[in-house]
Design a protein around this motif. Structure first.
Motif, PDB file in Angstrom:
ATOM      1  N   LEU A 294      50.423 -66.303 -18.058  1.00  0.00           N
ATOM      2  CA  LEU A 294      50.845 -65.334 -17.041  1.00  0.00           C
ATOM      3  C   LEU A 294      49.787 -64.263 -16.836  1.00  0.00           C
ATOM      4  N   TYR A 295      49.146 -63.849 -17.934  1.00  0.00           N
ATOM      5  CA  TYR A 295      48.032 -62.909 -17.804  1.00  0.00           C
ATOM      6  C   TYR A 295      46.971 -63.451 -16.848  1.00  0.00           C
ATOM      7  N   ARG A 296      46.620 -64.704 -17.056  1.00  0.00           N
ATOM      8  CA  ARG A 296      45.578 -65.310 -16.218  1.00  0.00           C
ATOM      9  C   ARG A 296      46.009 -65.338 -14.759  1.00  0.00           C
ATOM     10  N   VAL A 297      47.246 -65.752 -14.509  1.00  0.00           N
ATOM     11  CA  VAL A 297      47.757 -65.786 -13.133  1.00  0.00           C
ATOM     12  C   VAL A 297      47.717 -64.392 -12.510  1.00  0.00           C
ATOM     13  N   LEU A 298      48.158 -63.400 -13.269  1.00  0.00           N
ATOM     14  CA  LEU A 298      48.212 -62.030 -12.765  1.00  0.00           C
ATOM     15  C   LEU A 298      46.816 -61.520 -12.394  1.00  0.00           C
TER      16      LEU A 298
END
Length: 421
Positions: A294-298
């Motif tokens: 999710l960090y990467r997506v964000l």
């Protein structure tokens, strides 16, 4: 443009504004709520844990900081000695107005607001009581704009609705006229004292074929909400693991059953008792892997790599670091293309007002926006490159100084001459 006495609109302007831009105002409220940390819908269920980590706000603040790095407006004129001197006087006057209005802080606050809502506005007017130019940033939620159908960038009229105490006021500006409404009553109708609409209304990022802009918040919403849910779930799992659940099989009663160090349980011979281990099978690792995803997506959707937040485990520098930060640089460059026209137009308005009310000579002068580098740069290399360009006759000393982030090149040059003399 000569002022023409127009008939009152039907319905009157205050009633007309209440019928306009419902969708735009709804977008503003939704984005502002999310920026302020209201991420969860409805009321929490009993026992539900809701953690909120406002990464959307962190991304918006970070991009805005990059956007305004090294920003300044210079004044250019013809290359004759007289033209250069007039440009220097105009630039000093512009700096005086900027300092009096706290423009640096005003710009940062306005850019934050613009990034959140999707649109921004400046108002440049003459304060007759103080005898000076006043630059303000009105709340774009109170701004209504009419545009030339052939050129959406050209404003034909602007209505500005705001509150003064308990009263609602509306200013309505066209190139030729000005109206002031108090409540539903037209209080004043006069010729435009400036000859131009004293507002700059601009988008954060342009949407194709759309008059209004788009916010930085919507691409981050779903990822940020899911990140909040993932953190909340992991937090609850860890809490329950620290206060384990006692499982009893083949037991009809549970008196005197407590989970604490040294506790002894008495259970029937054929019964079974154990503590539920929620962490077995690598459960926490699955949660943390999902959070990392999710960090990467964000960061991808926000075009703000984690390196921009100081995360640089590989120790990248130079070209490698710039490549890593390229997404945020591209995002900032897109915004700067729009802001160049905005800040040059605002400076032009300031000079026109100074010419009208203070007699400043501005004929043939034009504001020119200067931006500093987006990404970290080798300062000594920048100075060396600027020196070579000046010595080669490609750029002037003033332009070189501005490119190095000096807000007032003329004043700085005067200080250099003073120290050398």
């Amino acid at each position: 443009m000569p002022y023409q006495q127009l008939p009152l609109p039907d319905p009157p302007l205050p009633a007309l504004l209440r019928q306009l831009d419902f969708d735009r105002m709804a977008r503003y409220r939704e984005c502002l709520d999310f920026y302020q940390g209201r991420h969860w819908p409805g009321r929490p269920r009993r026992g539900e844990r809701r953690l909120t980590f406002n990464y959307a706000r962190a991304v918006v603040d970070k991009v805005t900081g990059y956007l305004l790095a090294g920003a300044s407006v210079q004044v250019a004129g013809d290359e004759t000695p007289a033209g250069l001197e007039r440009a220097r006087r105009a630039e000093r006057a512009l700096r005086r107005v900027e300092a009096a209005n706290g423009v640096s802080q005003l710009d940062f606050e306005t850019e934050l607001d613009c990034a959140v809502l999707g649109d921004g506005a400046y108002r440049v007017a003459w304060d007759a009581a103080a005898g000076e130019v006043r630059i303000t940033a009105p709340d774009v939620q109170g701004i209504f704009a009419w545009r030339d159908p052939a050129d959406p960038n050209r404003l034909t009229a602007v209505a500005h609705r705001y509150r003064a105490g308990e009263e609602e006021l509306i200013e309505y500006w066209t190139p030729g006229g000005f109206e002031l409404w108090r409540g539903s009553t037209l209080e004043e109708r006069l010729p435009n004292p400036y000859g131009f609409i004293p507002y700059v209304v601009f988008p954060n990022v342009r949407e194709p074929k759309q008059a209004w802009g788009s916010s930085d918040i919507p691409p981050l919403m779903e990822a940020n909400r899911e990140l909040n849910r993932a953190f909340s779930q992991l937090s609850q799992v860890l809490e329950l693991s620290g206060n384990p659940i006692a499982v009893l099989e083949g037991v009809t009663g549970s008196e005197d059953i407590t989970v604490e160090p040294g506790a002894i349980w008495e259970v029937p011979e054929d019964a079974r008792a154990y503590l539920l281990d929620l962490l077995q099978g690598g459960g926490v690792a699955l949660h943390t892997a999902y959070i990392d995803l999710l960090y990467r997506v964000l960061h991808d959707l926000g075009e703000s790599p984690r390196t921009a937040f100081g995360h640089n485990p590989q120790g990248l520098s130079g070209v490698a670091l710039n490549t890593e930060l390229d997404p945020i640089a591209r995002k900032v460059e897109r915004k700067r293309r729009i802001r160049t026209a905005v800040y040059e137009r605002r400076a032009w308005m300031v000079l026109q007002l100074l010419a009208r009310f203070e007699g400043l000579e501005v004929e043939g002068l034009r504001p020119v926006m200067q931006w500093g580098p987006v990404l970290p740069a080798d300062r000594s290399r920048q100075v060396q490159d600027a020196r070579q360009l000046v010595e080669s006759g490609i750029i002037s000393r003033r332009t070189a100084a501005a490119s190095l982030g000096i807000d007032d090149p003329e004043a700085e040059a005067a200080r250099v001459r003073e120290e050398a003399g």
